[in-house]
Scaffold this active site. Structure first.
Site, PDB file in Angstrom:
ATOM      1  N   TYR A 140      26.372-141.037 -48.513  1.00  0.00           N
ATOM      2  CA  TYR A 140      26.057-142.128 -48.124  1.00  0.00           C
ATOM      3  C   TYR A 140      25.280-142.585 -49.015  1.00  0.00           C
ATOM      4  CZ  TYR A 140      22.473-145.410 -46.904  1.00  0.00           C
ATOM      5  OH  TYR A 140      20.887-146.330 -47.269  1.00  0.00           O
ATOM      6  N   LEU A 189      10.665-139.490 -40.537  1.00  0.00           N
ATOM      7  CA  LEU A 189       8.934-139.315 -40.240  1.00  0.00           C
ATOM      8  C   LEU A 189       8.658-139.582 -39.020  1.00  0.00           C
ATOM      9  CD1 LEU A 189       7.532-136.710 -41.095  1.00  0.00           C
ATOM     10  CD2 LEU A 189       6.449-137.347 -42.631  1.00  0.00           C
TER      11      LEU A 189
HETATM   12  N1  UDP Z   1      10.114-134.841 -42.422  1.00  0.00           N
HETATM   13  C1  UDP Z   1       9.810-133.947 -41.920  1.00  0.00           C
HETATM   14  N2  UDP Z   1       9.965-133.651 -40.539  1.00  0.00           N
HETATM   15  C2  UDP Z   1      10.641-134.914 -40.026  1.00  0.00           C
HETATM   16  C3  UDP Z   1      10.824-135.629 -40.500  1.00  0.00           C
HETATM   17  C4  UDP Z   1      11.171-136.232 -41.246  1.00  0.00           C
HETATM   18  O1  UDP Z   1       8.786-132.785 -42.136  1.00  0.00           O
HETATM   19  O2  UDP Z   1      11.363-133.888 -38.269  1.00  0.00           O
HETATM   20  C5  UDP Z   1      10.389-134.210 -43.940  1.00  0.00           C
HETATM   21  C6  UDP Z   1      11.184-135.551 -44.960  1.00  0.00           C
HETATM   22  O3  UDP Z   1      11.572-133.540 -45.412  1.00  0.00           O
HETATM   23  C7  UDP Z   1      10.853-135.963 -46.082  1.00  0.00           C
HETATM   24  C8  UDP Z   1      10.083-136.885 -45.121  1.00  0.00           C
HETATM   25  O4  UDP Z   1       9.648-136.424 -44.083  1.00  0.00           O
HETATM   26  O5  UDP Z   1      10.372-134.987 -46.941  1.00  0.00           O
HETATM   27  C9  UDP Z   1      10.547-138.091 -45.513  1.00  0.00           C
HETATM   28  O6  UDP Z   1      12.094-137.768 -44.418  1.00  0.00           O
HETATM   29  P1  UDP Z   1      12.769-139.077 -43.805  1.00  0.00           P
HETATM   30  O7  UDP Z   1      13.391-138.851 -42.927  1.00  0.00           O
HETATM   31  O8  UDP Z   1      11.553-140.008 -43.083  1.00  0.00           O
HETATM   32  O9  UDP Z   1      13.216-139.976 -44.995  1.00  0.00           O
HETATM   33  P2  UDP Z   1      13.925-139.847 -46.104  1.00  0.00           P
HETATM   34  O10 UDP Z   1      12.730-139.013 -46.988  1.00  0.00           O
HETATM   35  O11 UDP Z   1      14.462-138.346 -45.911  1.00  0.00           O
HETATM   36  O12 UDP Z   1      14.638-140.667 -46.533  1.00  0.00           O
END
Ligand code: UDP
Length: 328
Positions: A140, A189
């Site tokens: 991506y 998240l």
């Molecule tokens: N995260 C989490 N639990 C979830 C989804 C995400 O702990 O159910 C954490 C994920 O590991 C990251 C942060 O939240 O550290 C943000 O994740 P998200 O997928 O929202 O965005 P990314 O930073 O991956 O683009």
């Protein structure tokens, strides 16, 4: 101005459509509706179709006398990009190049491109500056970087002008509560946390509690989607006034941990929100925070809705009003 918004029925694109209308521009949406939602465009003109459809795009650019193209139409699931890389290269890279080809052939010269912090990979030094070496760690991020590089060469070899905005963590919803985030498969998240008080999920999993951060959980730079949209509208003016083509980070410059986000959601919703500790998710860097001085200075842009309370409050309003997302 008449602005073609490719992917205007998606999450960030639909907020750009709203911001364009609020600032007196006329957005014309081009969207396949594969992942987007018709209602997300509200009363904007919607053309259902693909950026790779050269004949359709040239027709739309001429018919609506388009001045500038904003491009949000892309696949954006990191995990899926590793399982189906070609799908990402064909849609995100080839589809974008076809759109640009149609622009160049019809004399449309301004392009505002939705890029990502995933172009950086796992930088060591925080906050992240635009100029650092980019080493994406997933398809991506690489697909977005390839488009950025093509834009860079096109701007050097022709009168094509562009801004690529590298988003950090887009979140929140339009203040009306009528435009928001509705993904077929939700991985982000904040919407996942809010599924707990919505009664759709028993608990939020915290992916990794042993990172080298103050509370052991990952740190991200959360930026309100309407602040992102505002930067795109400012990007038009920037290019019209002869601003230099290139990439800019869109973030707040402040990082919050997963635990801090969950605590903020508890405060905003007034509900307990059960959290459980889970293993790390593959490919998650411990910390990603933007240095956003370039966008601040070049666009006169400052995030104004990106405090955690406003982000989570707006997302909560959207989800409460639309527990099952958009009707379509
Ligand atoms: N995260 C989490 N639990 C979830 C989804 C995400 O702990 O159910 C954490 C994920 O590991 C990251 C942060 O939240 O550290 C943000 O994740 P998200 O997928 O929202 O965005 P990314 O930073 O991956 O683009």
């Amino acid at each position: 101005m008449n602005v073609l918004v490719a992917g205007g029925a998606g999450y960030v694109g639909s907020h750009a459509v709203a911001a364009l209308q609020e600032s007196g521009h006329t957005p014309i949406v081009l969207d396949t509706l594969e992942l987007g939602h018709r209602e997300a465009c509200r009363d904007a003109e919607l053309v259902v179709g693909d950026t790779a459809d050269y004949d359709l795009v040239t027709h739309v650019l001429k018919e609506f006398e388009i001045d500038t193209v904003m491009h949000f139409a892309a696949y954006s699931r990191v995990g899926e990009s590793m399982e189906e890389p070609l799908k990402y290269y064909i849609n995100n890279v080839v589809g974008t190049l076809k759109l640009i080809q149609a622009m160049m052939d019809t004399g449309v010269k301004r392009f505002i491109f939705s890029s990502t912090a995933a172009t950086y990979g796992e930088p060591e030094k925080m906050p992240i500056e635009e100029s650092i070496t980019k080493c994406p760690i997933n398809v991506y991020g690489h697909s977005k970087l390839e488009v950025e590089e093509a834009c860079q060469w096109l701007s050097k070899t022709s009168d094509f002008k562009y801004v690529a905005f590298r988003y950090f963590n887009a979140c929140g919803a339009h203040k009306s509560g009528e435009v928001g985030e509705d993904h077929e498969v939700e991985t982000h998240l904040i919407p996942l946390i809010l599924q707990v008080p919505m009664g759709k999920r028993e608990a939020i999993s915290i992916f990794g509690t042993d990172y080298d951060t103050p509370d052991g959980t990952c740190i991200r730079d959360y930026i309100h989607v309407s602040d992102l949209a505002d930067a795109h509208v400012r990007g038009i003016d920037y290019l019209v006034k002869g601003g230099e083509s290139g990439a800019m980070n869109l973030g707040t410059g402040s990082g919050y941990s997963v635990r801090q986000i969950i605590d903020a959601a508890r405060k905003v919703t007034g509900q307990e929100i059960k959290a459980v500790e889970a293993p790390r998710r593959a490919g998650d860097p411990s910390e990603l925070v933007a240095r956003a001085d370039k966008a601040n200075n070049a666009l006169g842009w400052k995030p104004v809705q990106s405090d955690l309370e406003t982000i989570i409050g707006s997302a909560w309003l959207w989800h409460k009003n639309h527990p099952n997302g958009y009707a379509s």
